[in-house]
Design a protein around this motif. Structure first.
Motif, PDB file in Angstrom:
ATOM      1  N   HIS A   1      40.085  41.584  27.392  1.00 62.11           N
ATOM      2  CA  HIS A   1      40.616  40.593  28.586  1.00 62.11           C
ATOM      3  C   HIS A   1      41.917  41.090  27.532  1.00 62.11           C
ATOM      4  O   HIS A   1      43.629  41.174  28.182  1.00 62.11           O
ATOM      5  CB  HIS A   1      40.544  39.220  28.000  1.00 62.11           C
TER       6      HIS A   1
ATOM      7  N   SER B   1      46.164  29.700  30.742  1.00 62.04           N
ATOM      8  CA  SER B   1      45.903  29.677  32.246  1.00 62.04           C
ATOM      9  C   SER B   1      47.713  30.194  32.857  1.00 62.04           C
ATOM     10  O   SER B   1      48.233  29.250  32.101  1.00 62.04           O
ATOM     11  CB  SER B   1      45.696  27.787  33.071  1.00 62.04           C
TER      12      SER B   1
ATOM     13  N   ILE C   1      50.637  39.638  37.190  1.00 63.43           N
ATOM     14  CA  ILE C   1      48.865  38.764  37.800  1.00 63.43           C
ATOM     15  C   ILE C   1      48.183  39.534  38.671  1.00 63.43           C
ATOM     16  O   ILE C   1      46.841  39.195  38.168  1.00 63.43           O
ATOM     17  CB  ILE C   1      49.526  37.356  38.673  1.00 63.43           C
TER      18      ILE C   1
ATOM     19  N   ARG D   1      44.687  40.111  36.378  1.00 61.08           N
ATOM     20  CA  ARG D   1      43.357  39.430  36.742  1.00 61.08           C
ATOM     21  C   ARG D   1      42.218  40.980  37.002  1.00 61.08           C
ATOM     22  O   ARG D   1      41.512  40.348  36.525  1.00 61.08           O
ATOM     23  CB  ARG D   1      43.705  38.999  38.417  1.00 61.08           C
ATOM     24  N   TRP D   2      42.610  41.195  36.152  1.00 61.02           N
ATOM     25  CA  TRP D   2      41.902  42.242  36.315  1.00 61.02           C
ATOM     26  C   TRP D   2      40.935  42.395  34.880  1.00 61.02           C
ATOM     27  O   TRP D   2      39.452  43.007  34.655  1.00 61.02           O
ATOM     28  CB  TRP D   2      41.878  43.620  36.603  1.00 61.02           C
TER      29      TRP D   2
ATOM     30  N   CYS E   1      41.036  40.084  33.669  1.00 64.71           N
ATOM     31  CA  CYS E   1      40.226  38.265  33.252  1.00 64.71           C
ATOM     32  C   CYS E   1      39.447  39.301  33.941  1.00 64.71           C
ATOM     33  O   CYS E   1      37.672  38.600  33.214  1.00 64.71           O
ATOM     34  CB  CYS E   1      41.151  37.539  33.848  1.00 64.71           C
TER      35      CYS E   1
ATOM     36  N   THR F   1      37.126  32.779  33.919  1.00 63.91           N
ATOM     37  CA  THR F   1      37.306  32.316  35.151  1.00 63.91           C
ATOM     38  C   THR F   1      37.234  32.775  36.152  1.00 63.91           C
ATOM     39  O   THR F   1      37.218  33.603  37.007  1.00 63.91           O
ATOM     40  CB  THR F   1      39.235  33.311  35.207  1.00 63.91           C
TER      41      THR F   1
ATOM     42  N   GLU G   1      39.074  36.387  40.496  1.00 65.22           N
ATOM     43  CA  GLU G   1      39.880  37.475  39.869  1.00 65.22           C
ATOM     44  C   GLU G   1      40.266  38.240  40.346  1.00 65.22           C
ATOM     45  O   GLU G   1      41.589  38.698  41.155  1.00 65.22           O
ATOM     46  CB  GLU G   1      39.416  38.475  39.087  1.00 65.22           C
TER      47      GLU G   1
ATOM     48  N   GLU H   1      42.550  37.091  43.841  1.00 68.78           N
ATOM     49  CA  GLU H   1      43.685  36.529  43.337  1.00 68.78           C
ATOM     50  C   GLU H   1      44.930  37.917  43.296  1.00 68.78           C
ATOM     51  O   GLU H   1      46.396  37.874  43.491  1.00 68.78           O
ATOM     52  CB  GLU H   1      43.793  35.270  42.044  1.00 68.78           C
ATOM     53  N   SER H   2      44.226  39.237  42.531  1.00 70.42           N
ATOM     54  CA  SER H   2      44.624  39.969  43.087  1.00 70.42           C
ATOM     55  C   SER H   2      45.182  40.510  44.110  1.00 70.42           C
ATOM     56  O   SER H   2      46.492  41.071  43.578  1.00 70.42           O
ATOM     57  CB  SER H   2      44.031  40.865  41.472  1.00 70.42           C
TER      58      SER H   2
ATOM     59  N   TYR I   1      52.034  31.874  45.734  1.00 73.57           N
ATOM     60  CA  TYR I   1      50.709  31.585  44.572  1.00 73.57           C
ATOM     61  C   TYR I   1      49.965  30.475  44.731  1.00 73.57           C
ATOM     62  O   TYR I   1      48.642  30.456  44.581  1.00 73.57           O
ATOM     63  CB  TYR I   1      51.524  31.923  42.918  1.00 73.57           C
TER      64      TYR I   1
ATOM     65  N   ARG J   1      45.675  29.963  45.382  1.00 77.15           N
ATOM     66  CA  ARG J   1      45.194  29.506  44.008  1.00 77.15           C
ATOM     67  C   ARG J   1      44.273  27.871  44.488  1.00 77.15           C
ATOM     68  O   ARG J   1      43.968  27.368  43.952  1.00 77.15           O
ATOM     69  CB  ARG J   1      45.975  29.366  42.814  1.00 77.15           C
TER      70      ARG J   1
END
Length: 259
Positions: free
Chosen positions: A11, A78, A115, A119-120, A122, A131, A154, A157-158, A191, A195
């Motif tokens: 992380h 977060s 972001i 996210r990768w 995460c 997550t 994740e 979201e990416s 976003y 999300r």
């Protein structure tokens, strides 16, 4: 099922890469649209950035930690909370100083890129990052070490941020009105919406019906974006210490201090 090699410490380099990518995106944006950075600098003294940073840090840790309360309070952070907290901090500063125009245009590209990359980190941090998604039978379910195929939320979201950037960057370069005038509001709406959707695929504790804490935060982000977009013509007439400030709502319009 796709096996993902994970380790909790991943992380941290993920965060570092996200910050580097966001910084490079900000540098490119400044080179492409220098007036935007100059405009922001003219109307925002150091106090603006203090409010932004404090709001982001408090929002990040408050939202992340409160989300763990139903199952036992544990410190966490977060990005959704950071975004919401930064907005609250900045809007509070603007209200106190009589600045009512949009100041977020310069942050769209860095935040979206950050972001997308972060996210990768995460994902490869695995279950310890908390997550992860709920179990799924879909062929692209990921095994994060427990042998259970899960939604790779994740990655969702990416990819959502990547799709936004594919629409935003060309539109911004071509001077499209929505990207020039309301880029930050568009980003906040996109976003928040994506999300909000992915939160249904996470095992977070529910607060109201099927909704968890982040559903509520993202609903607020979406509402904020739409309200600003609809009321985009608002201008600031008076600034701090009695000096007037003129802040045009369009992200690409100049801002100047008036005597």
């Amino acid at each position: 099922m796709i096996h993902i090699p994970t380790h909790p410490l991943v992380h941290y380099p993920g965060d570092i890469l996200a910050w580097i990518a966001a910084s490079l995106a900000g540098w490119w944006q400044h080179r492409a649209f220098p007036r935007e950075t100059e405009r922001l600098a003219q109307v925002t003294p150091p106090g603006y950035y203090v409010a932004l940073a404090l709001g982001g840090v408090v929002g990040a840790w408050l939202a992340g930690s409160l989300n763990t309360v139903p199952s036992g309070l544990a410190p966490s952070h977060s990005i959704a909370g950071a975004l919401a907290g930064a907005i609250v901090g900045v809007e509070g500063w603007k209200w106190l100083h009589g600045v009512r125009g949009s100041t977020g245009g310069a942050f769209v590209l860095p935040v979206a890129v950050g972001i997308m990359v972060g996210r990768w980190g995460c994902l490869f941090a695995g279950l310890a990052d908390q997550t992860y998604g709920v179990p799924t039978d879909l062929p692209w379910g990921v095994d994060l070490g427990d042998g259970i195929p899960r939604h790779p939320v994740e990655i969702y979201e990416s990819l959502s941020m990547a799709l936004f950037l594919l629409a935003y960057v060309p539109a911004r370069l071509r001077g499209r009105a929505w990207a020039r005038d309301h880029g930050f509001h568009a980003f906040v709406i996109v976003y928040g919406a994506q999300r909000f959707l992915w939160e249904f695929l996470k095992p977070y504790p529910k607060l109201i019906g099927p909704f968890n804490l982040f559903h509520l935060i993202c609903g607020g982000l979406i509402a904020y974006g739409f309200v600003w977009w609809r009321n985009g013509g608002v201008r600031a007439d008076h600034g701090a210490q009695g000096s007037a400030l003129s802040v045009s709502q369009p992200d690409d319009e100049p801002v100047r201090n008036l005597p």
